[in-house]
Design a protein around this motif. Structure first.
Motif, PDB file in Angstrom:
ATOM      1  N   MET A   1      -1.733  20.795  -7.972  1.00 46.38           N
ATOM      2  CA  MET A   1      -2.267  20.171  -6.764  1.00 46.38           C
ATOM      3  C   MET A   1      -1.211  19.295  -6.117  1.00 46.38           C
ATOM      4  SD  MET A   1      -5.620  17.689  -6.504  1.00 46.38           S
ATOM      5  CE  MET A   1      -5.897  16.663  -5.063  1.00 46.38           C
ATOM      6  N   GLY A   2      -1.011  19.473  -4.817  1.00 50.56           N
ATOM      7  CA  GLY A   2      -0.051  18.648  -4.103  1.00 50.56           C
ATOM      8  C   GLY A   2      -0.631  17.279  -3.821  1.00 50.56           C
ATOM      9  N   GLN A   3       0.070  16.532  -2.991  1.00 51.28           N
ATOM     10  CA  GLN A   3      -0.389  15.178  -2.674  1.00 51.28           C
ATOM     11  C   GLN A   3      -1.737  15.224  -1.941  1.00 51.28           C
ATOM     12  OE1 GLN A   3       1.975  12.600   0.052  1.00 51.28           O
ATOM     13  NE2 GLN A   3       2.208  11.318  -1.772  1.00 51.28           N
ATOM     14  N   LEU A   4      -2.651  14.364  -2.363  1.00 50.93           N
ATOM     15  CA  LEU A   4      -3.997  14.313  -1.785  1.00 50.93           C
ATOM     16  C   LEU A   4      -3.920  13.945  -0.309  1.00 50.93           C
ATOM     17  CD1 LEU A   4      -7.031  14.371  -2.957  1.00 50.93           C
ATOM     18  CD2 LEU A   4      -6.916  11.891  -2.678  1.00 50.93           C
ATOM     19  N   ARG A   5      -4.555  14.758   0.529  1.00 52.06           N
ATOM     20  CA  ARG A   5      -4.577  14.509   1.969  1.00 52.06           C
ATOM     21  C   ARG A   5      -5.943  13.908   2.344  1.00 52.06           C
ATOM     22  NH1 ARG A   5      -0.890  16.649   5.257  1.00 52.06           N
ATOM     23  NH2 ARG A   5      -2.393  17.133   6.902  1.00 52.06           N
ATOM     24  N   ILE A   6      -5.908  12.719   2.924  1.00 51.06           N
ATOM     25  CA  ILE A   6      -7.114  11.937   3.177  1.00 51.06           C
ATOM     26  C   ILE A   6      -7.415  11.871   4.672  1.00 51.06           C
ATOM     27  CG2 ILE A   6      -8.180   9.655   2.941  1.00 51.06           C
ATOM     28  CD1 ILE A   6      -6.147   9.117   0.694  1.00 51.06           C
ATOM     29  N   ALA A   7      -8.700  11.965   5.003  1.00 53.29           N
ATOM     30  CA  ALA A   7      -9.188  11.625   6.343  1.00 53.29           C
ATOM     31  C   ALA A   7     -10.133  10.447   6.199  1.00 53.29           C
ATOM     32  CB  ALA A   7      -9.919  12.802   6.983  1.00 53.29           C
ATOM     33  N   VAL A   8      -9.863   9.380   6.913  1.00 51.94           N
ATOM     34  CA  VAL A   8     -10.751   8.216   6.919  1.00 51.94           C
ATOM     35  C   VAL A   8     -11.634   8.291   8.159  1.00 51.94           C
ATOM     36  CG1 VAL A   8     -10.884   5.700   7.093  1.00 51.94           C
ATOM     37  CG2 VAL A   8      -9.160   6.755   5.614  1.00 51.94           C
ATOM     38  N   PHE A   9     -12.937   8.067   7.965  1.00 52.12           N
ATOM     39  CA  PHE A   9     -13.891   7.980   9.066  1.00 52.12           C
ATOM     40  C   PHE A   9     -14.282   6.519   9.212  1.00 52.12           C
ATOM     41  CE2 PHE A   9     -15.949  12.439   9.481  1.00 52.12           C
ATOM     42  CZ  PHE A   9     -14.801  13.073   9.027  1.00 52.12           C
ATOM     43  N   ALA A  10     -14.157   5.960  10.412  1.00 52.66           N
ATOM     44  CA  ALA A  10     -14.482   4.551  10.630  1.00 52.66           C
ATOM     45  C   ALA A  10     -14.919   4.334  12.069  1.00 52.66           C
ATOM     46  CB  ALA A  10     -13.288   3.664  10.293  1.00 52.66           C
ATOM     47  N   SER A  11     -15.736   3.279  12.249  1.00 51.96           N
ATOM     48  CA  SER A  11     -16.285   3.003  13.579  1.00 51.96           C
ATOM     49  C   SER A  11     -15.874   1.649  14.143  1.00 51.96           C
ATOM     50  CB  SER A  11     -17.822   3.041  13.532  1.00 51.96           C
ATOM     51  OG  SER A  11     -18.308   4.281  13.105  1.00 51.96           O
ATOM     52  N   GLY A  12     -15.440   0.730  13.289  1.00 53.73           N
ATOM     53  CA  GLY A  12     -15.275  -0.653  13.740  1.00 53.73           C
ATOM     54  C   GLY A  12     -13.860  -1.176  13.674  1.00 53.73           C
ATOM     55  N   SER A  13     -13.706  -2.330  13.014  1.00 52.56           N
ATOM     56  CA  SER A  13     -12.401  -2.988  13.004  1.00 52.56           C
ATOM     57  C   SER A  13     -11.395  -2.264  12.125  1.00 52.56           C
ATOM     58  CB  SER A  13     -12.550  -4.438  12.530  1.00 52.56           C
ATOM     59  OG  SER A  13     -12.883  -4.474  11.161  1.00 52.56           O
ATOM     60  N   GLY A  14     -11.884  -1.578  11.096  1.00 56.19           N
ATOM     61  CA  GLY A  14     -10.973  -0.766  10.294  1.00 56.19           C
ATOM     62  C   GLY A  14     -10.219  -1.517   9.219  1.00 56.19           C
ATOM     63  N   SER A  15     -10.802  -2.578   8.684  1.00 59.77           N
ATOM     64  CA  SER A  15     -10.077  -3.324   7.644  1.00 59.77           C
ATOM     65  C   SER A  15      -9.923  -2.491   6.373  1.00 59.77           C
ATOM     66  CB  SER A  15     -10.782  -4.652   7.347  1.00 59.77           C
ATOM     67  OG  SER A  15     -12.084  -4.444   6.837  1.00 59.77           O
ATOM     68  N   ASN A  16     -10.908  -1.646   6.049  1.00 60.84           N
ATOM     69  CA  ASN A  16     -10.755  -0.774   4.886  1.00 60.84           C
ATOM     70  C   ASN A  16      -9.743   0.335   5.156  1.00 60.84           C
ATOM     71  OD1 ASN A  16     -12.391  -1.562   2.552  1.00 60.84           O
ATOM     72  ND2 ASN A  16     -14.125  -1.390   3.953  1.00 60.84           N
ATOM     73  N   PHE A  17      -9.712   0.848   6.373  1.00 58.51           N
ATOM     74  CA  PHE A  17      -8.649   1.789   6.751  1.00 58.51           C
ATOM     75  C   PHE A  17      -7.286   1.145   6.526  1.00 58.51           C
ATOM     76  CE2 PHE A  17      -5.422   2.954   9.814  1.00 58.51           C
ATOM     77  CZ  PHE A  17      -5.340   4.330   9.670  1.00 58.51           C
ATOM     78  N   GLN A  18      -7.156  -0.100   6.963  1.00 56.41           N
ATOM     79  CA  GLN A  18      -5.888  -0.806   6.818  1.00 56.41           C
ATOM     80  C   GLN A  18      -5.524  -0.984   5.350  1.00 56.41           C
ATOM     81  OE1 GLN A  18      -4.058  -1.853   9.775  1.00 56.41           O
ATOM     82  NE2 GLN A  18      -2.520  -1.667   8.148  1.00 56.41           N
ATOM     83  N   ALA A  19      -6.516  -1.279   4.515  1.00 54.33           N
ATOM     84  CA  ALA A  19      -6.261  -1.439   3.083  1.00 54.33           C
ATOM     85  C   ALA A  19      -5.730  -0.149   2.473  1.00 54.33           C
ATOM     86  CB  ALA A  19      -7.537  -1.884   2.373  1.00 54.33           C
ATOM     87  N   VAL A  20      -6.300   0.973   2.886  1.00 51.99           N
ATOM     88  CA  VAL A  20      -5.830   2.268   2.385  1.00 51.99           C
ATOM     89  C   VAL A  20      -4.429   2.556   2.916  1.00 51.99           C
ATOM     90  CG1 VAL A  20      -6.241   4.764   2.402  1.00 51.99           C
ATOM     91  CG2 VAL A  20      -8.166   3.180   2.113  1.00 51.99           C
ATOM     92  N   ALA A  21      -4.218   2.319   4.205  1.00 51.98           N
ATOM     93  CA  ALA A  21      -2.903   2.559   4.806  1.00 51.98           C
ATOM     94  C   ALA A  21      -1.831   1.705   4.138  1.00 51.98           C
ATOM     95  CB  ALA A  21      -2.956   2.280   6.308  1.00 51.98           C
ATOM     96  N   ASP A  22      -2.158   0.437   3.871  1.00 53.28           N
ATOM     97  CA  ASP A  22      -1.198  -0.466   3.225  1.00 53.28           C
ATOM     98  C   ASP A  22      -0.884  -0.007   1.803  1.00 53.28           C
ATOM     99  OD1 ASP A  22      -1.157  -1.982   5.520  1.00 53.28           O
ATOM    100  OD2 ASP A  22      -2.433  -3.592   4.734  1.00 53.28           O
ATOM    101  N   ALA A  23      -1.915   0.485   1.100  1.00 48.34           N
ATOM    102  CA  ALA A  23      -1.704   0.961  -0.268  1.00 48.34           C
ATOM    103  C   ALA A  23      -0.813   2.196  -0.291  1.00 48.34           C
ATOM    104  CB  ALA A  23      -3.044   1.256  -0.938  1.00 48.34           C
ATOM    105  N   VAL A  24      -0.999   3.075   0.680  1.00 49.14           N
ATOM    106  CA  VAL A  24      -0.146   4.268   0.787  1.00 49.14           C
ATOM    107  C   VAL A  24       1.285   3.858   1.118  1.00 49.14           C
ATOM    108  CG1 VAL A  24       0.313   6.351   2.134  1.00 49.14           C
ATOM    109  CG2 VAL A  24      -2.029   5.841   1.392  1.00 49.14           C
ATOM    110  N   ARG A  25       1.427   3.009   2.120  1.00 44.49           N
ATOM    111  CA  ARG A  25       2.765   2.589   2.552  1.00 44.49           C
ATOM    112  C   ARG A  25       3.487   1.792   1.468  1.00 44.49           C
ATOM    113  NH1 ARG A  25       1.437   0.356   7.002  1.00 44.49           N
ATOM    114  NH2 ARG A  25       1.373  -1.797   6.266  1.00 44.49           N
ATOM    115  N   GLY A  26       2.722   1.003   0.704  1.00 43.30           N
ATOM    116  CA  GLY A  26       3.326   0.190  -0.338  1.00 43.30           C
ATOM    117  C   GLY A  26       3.587   0.932  -1.636  1.00 43.30           C
TER     118      GLY A  26
END
Length: 211
Positions: A1-26
């Motif tokens: 299995m290659g690297q997991l490809r994620i789609a985030v679904f969000a409606s608002g400010s996106g703080s959890n999206f940011q947490a995931v993005a930061d974890a990936v980038r970090g």
């Protein structure tokens, strides 16, 4: 299995999206954040995704005849982008079988209570009003019911006597930002097994190799 490809679904400010993005980038999360889906084109999460250079599909539900119509379009996009995992992170739309069925076992949600207590959109306020002493955060699979899918991970938080909805919300969100990337990481490492309602988390491969 290659690297997991994620789609985030969000409606608002996106703080959890940011947490995931930061974890990936970090480098704390070995996965690719491949798509943001939002039903609110003007929401802050769309801005966050653009800043993170994550592709965005933002749509207005009113432009479609039905939920099934826009979900059919989303499903096609998910398949084109070879998405492995959908992460619902503050997505305020009820999903239909159009998305739930093909992605069952590959769609997770983060919820601000210790499920099965306090499902729905006001879990934090309901916990406080009910007078429970402990609440928390749940990451679970999506099964089409209201926050009813098999539970992957939970983190408990003690409710303080001086807590307000605002103070408790802040601490719950902080716990979400830690637990969600952690749970995604387990899935990316192929450590999560779903057996009916029971979710098993295996030990890391490195730990097994060291034994």
């Amino acid at each position: 299995m290659g690297q997991l490809r994620i789609a985030v679904f969000a409606s608002g400010s996106g703080s959890n999206f940011q947490a995931v993005a930061d974890a990936v980038r970090g480098g704390r999360l070995e996965a690719e954040l491949a798509l943001l889906v939002s039903d609110r084109p003007q929401s802050k999460v769309v801005e966050r995704a653009k800043q993170a250079e994550v592709p965005v599909f933002a749509f207005s539900p009113k432009a479609y005849d039905s939920r099934e119509a826009y979900e059919t379009e989303i499903l096609q996009l998910l398949r084109e982008k070879e998405i492995d995992l959908i992460v619902l992170a503050g997505y305020m739309r009820i999903l239909t079988p159009v998305l739930v069925e093909p992605f069952y076992g590959r769609m997770i949600n983060v919820h601000p209570s210790l499920l099965p207590a306090f499902p729905g959109i006001k879990g934090i306020a309901q916990a406080l009003e009910y007078g429970v002493k402990v609440t928390g955060v749940t990451v679970h699979y999506v099964d089409g019911g209201l926050d009813s899918g098999p539970i992957i991970a939970q983190r408990a938080l003690e409710i303080r006597e001086d807590d307000t909805v605002e103070s408790l919300t802040e601490r719950v969100h902080a716990a979400e930002h830690e637990l969600l990337p952690l749970a995604i990481g387990w899935i990316a490492e192929d450590r999560v097994t779903l057996e009916g309602r029971l979710v098993r988390i295996s030990e890391p491969q490195t730990a097994k190799a060291a034994e």
